[in-house]
Write a protein that holds these residues in place. Structure first.
Motif, short mmCIF file in Angstrom:
data_model
loop_
_atom_site.label_atom_id
_atom_site.label_comp_id
_atom_site.label_asym_id
_atom_site.label_seq_id
_atom_site.Cartn_x
_atom_site.Cartn_y
_atom_site.Cartn_z
N THR A 211 3.95 7.35 5.12
CA THR A 211 3.44 8.68 4.81
C THR A 211 2.40 8.66 3.69
O THR A 211 1.43 9.43 3.72
CB THR A 211 4.58 9.64 4.43
OG1 THR A 211 5.38 9.04 3.40
CG2 THR A 211 5.47 9.92 5.65
N ASN A 212 2.59 7.83 2.69
CA ASN A 212 1.62 7.77 1.59
C ASN A 212 0.27 7.22 2.05
O ASN A 212 -0.79 7.74 1.70
CB ASN A 212 2.16 6.91 0.44
CG ASN A 212 3.34 7.56 -0.26
OD1 ASN A 212 3.42 8.77 -0.35
ND2 ASN A 212 4.25 6.74 -0.74
N LYS B 84 7.88 12.19 8.89
CA LYS B 84 8.42 10.89 8.51
C LYS B 84 9.44 10.42 9.54
O LYS B 84 10.44 11.08 9.81
CB LYS B 84 9.09 11.00 7.15
CG LYS B 84 9.89 9.78 6.72
CD LYS B 84 9.02 8.69 6.20
CE LYS B 84 9.85 7.56 5.59
NZ LYS B 84 9.05 6.47 5.03
N LEU B 85 9.17 9.27 10.14
CA LEU B 85 10.11 8.61 11.05
C LEU B 85 10.29 7.17 10.59
O LEU B 85 9.37 6.57 10.04
CB LEU B 85 9.59 8.64 12.50
CG LEU B 85 9.50 10.00 13.19
CD1 LEU B 85 8.92 9.82 14.60
CD2 LEU B 85 10.87 10.67 13.26
N ASN B 86 11.45 6.60 10.87
CA ASN B 86 11.72 5.24 10.44
C ASN B 86 11.71 4.22 11.57
O ASN B 86 11.86 3.02 11.33
CB ASN B 86 13.08 5.18 9.72
CG ASN B 86 13.06 5.95 8.42
OD1 ASN B 86 12.17 5.77 7.59
ND2 ASN B 86 14.02 6.83 8.24
N LEU C 181 0.82 -1.21 0.00
CA LEU C 181 0.00 0.00 0.00
C LEU C 181 0.86 1.26 0.00
O LEU C 181 0.55 2.24 -0.68
CB LEU C 181 -0.92 0.00 1.22
CG LEU C 181 -2.03 -1.06 1.24
CD1 LEU C 181 -2.73 -1.05 2.59
CD2 LEU C 181 -3.03 -0.81 0.12
N GLU C 182 1.93 1.23 0.76
CA GLU C 182 2.80 2.41 0.84
C GLU C 182 3.51 2.65 -0.48
O GLU C 182 3.67 3.78 -0.91
CB GLU C 182 3.82 2.22 1.96
CG GLU C 182 4.80 3.38 2.14
CD GLU C 182 4.15 4.68 2.57
OE1 GLU C 182 4.79 5.74 2.46
OE2 GLU C 182 2.98 4.65 3.02
N TYR C 183 3.94 1.58 -1.13
CA TYR C 183 4.64 1.70 -2.41
C TYR C 183 3.69 2.22 -3.48
O TYR C 183 4.07 3.02 -4.32
CB TYR C 183 5.20 0.34 -2.81
CG TYR C 183 6.19 0.38 -3.94
CD1 TYR C 183 7.51 0.73 -3.71
CD2 TYR C 183 5.81 0.04 -5.24
CE1 TYR C 183 8.43 0.75 -4.75
CE2 TYR C 183 6.73 0.06 -6.28
CZ TYR C 183 8.04 0.41 -6.03
OH TYR C 183 8.94 0.43 -7.05
N ASP D 184 1.07 14.47 17.67
CA ASP D 184 -0.14 14.22 18.46
C ASP D 184 -0.55 12.75 18.38
O ASP D 184 -1.17 12.23 19.31
CB ASP D 184 -1.29 15.08 17.93
CG ASP D 184 -0.98 16.56 18.01
OD1 ASP D 184 -0.74 17.04 19.13
OD2 ASP D 184 -0.96 17.22 16.95
N ALA D 185 -0.23 12.10 17.27
CA ALA D 185 -0.63 10.71 17.05
C ALA D 185 0.39 10.05 16.13
O ALA D 185 1.26 10.71 15.57
CB ALA D 185 -2.03 10.66 16.43
N ILE D 186 0.26 8.73 15.99
CA ILE D 186 1.12 8.01 15.08
C ILE D 186 0.28 7.07 14.21
O ILE D 186 -0.86 6.76 14.55
CB ILE D 186 2.20 7.19 15.81
CG1 ILE D 186 1.55 6.05 16.63
CG2 ILE D 186 3.06 8.08 16.70
CD1 ILE D 186 2.57 5.09 17.24
N VAL D 187 0.85 6.65 13.10
CA VAL D 187 0.27 5.59 12.27
C VAL D 187 1.34 4.52 12.18
O VAL D 187 2.44 4.77 11.70
CB VAL D 187 -0.09 6.10 10.86
CG1 VAL D 187 -0.43 4.92 9.94
CG2 VAL D 187 -1.27 7.05 10.92
#
Length: 244
Positions: free
Chosen positions: A143-144, A161-163, A101-103, A176-179
């Motif tokens: 992110t996408n 963007k964090l890894n 999905l991200e790609y 405030d939140a994360i995915v």
């Protein structure tokens, strides 16, 4: 004629009969960390009659010969699997639905859900903090996916963007939140977070250069692919964003 290209299998998982039915192609395997995905994948290779010549778990190599001369196993980063397949460096691969999905690529097909390495892609928020209803900041490596999800929710967000170590972002005031991917939820809880909204169910999927290419390799002796893991059948899923 020249010998057929090696068969690379890339991903976190791989269906046994499927690998067997595609001997003579190129494939990749994902799981450079040699963790859960590899643990669930190797037995499938063995069932398909594909056995590495050396102990993958104890080696620092990324490319492995097997007992089949035209089959090689390659360990690579999950995020690279779609690229290897799309550009033809590998004919097939196994990778998580989250990374597909991200790609967001339409250069390959997603014919099979292996139904292993299951988890969920979710939003998560602090347990004891009220999230403001207006614009928020969200930290994620997806992110996408996050951009598309919040756009559908008609919610304005700023993405960071964090890894890794996403759980720290709300604690330290970065977001405030994360995915992120959620398995048991214990890591979230240990860091003062709770899962909130489901974005997607995730499992390991088989991706391939093209459906036509896969069918070209199918012979009467290799119809086991349709019986992978019992009842699974080929799907007509289109590009990398499709469901399997």
């Amino acid at each position: 004629p020249p010998p057929p290209p090696p068969f690379f299998f890339y991903t976190q998982t791989a269906p046994s009969e499927m690998l067997r039915s595609l001997v003579g192609s190129e494939m990749c395997i994902r799981d450079r960390t040699k963790g859960r995905i590899l643990e669930e994948t190797l037995p499938l290779f063995k069932e398909a009659g594909i056995v590495p010549k050396e102990n993958i778990k104890k080696s620092r190599k990324l490319l492995f010969e097997t007992n089949m001369v035209d089959v090689q196993l390659m360990l690579i980063r999950g995020s690279d699997v779609p690229t290897y397949v799309e550009f033809g460096a590998a004919d097939m691969g196994v990778v998580g639905k989250d990374l597909i999905l991200e790609y967001g690529c339409t250069g390959f097909y997603e014919p099979l859900d292996l139904e292993i390495a299951k988890c969920r892609l979710m939003t998560a928020v602090p347990i004891n903090r009220e999230i403001k209803p207006d614009r928020i900041t969200v930290a994620t490596k997806f992110t996408n996916i996050a951009k598309g999800y919040f756009a559908e929710q008609k919610r304005q967000v700023d993405l960071i963007k964090l890894n890794g170590a996403l759980e720290l972002a709300p604690t330290l005031g970065l977001a405030d939140a994360i995915v992120d991917i959620v398995d048991t939820g214990k890591t979230l809880e240990a860091n003062g977070l709770k899962p909130q909204n489901l974005i997607a169910e995730v499992s390991s999927r088989v991706i391939a250069v093209s459906y036509t290419h896969l069918r070209a390799h199918e012979t009467p002796e290799h119809l086991g692919l349709r019986r992978v893991r019992g009842k699974k059948k080929w799907g007509g899923g289109g590009g990398g964003g499709g469901g399997g």
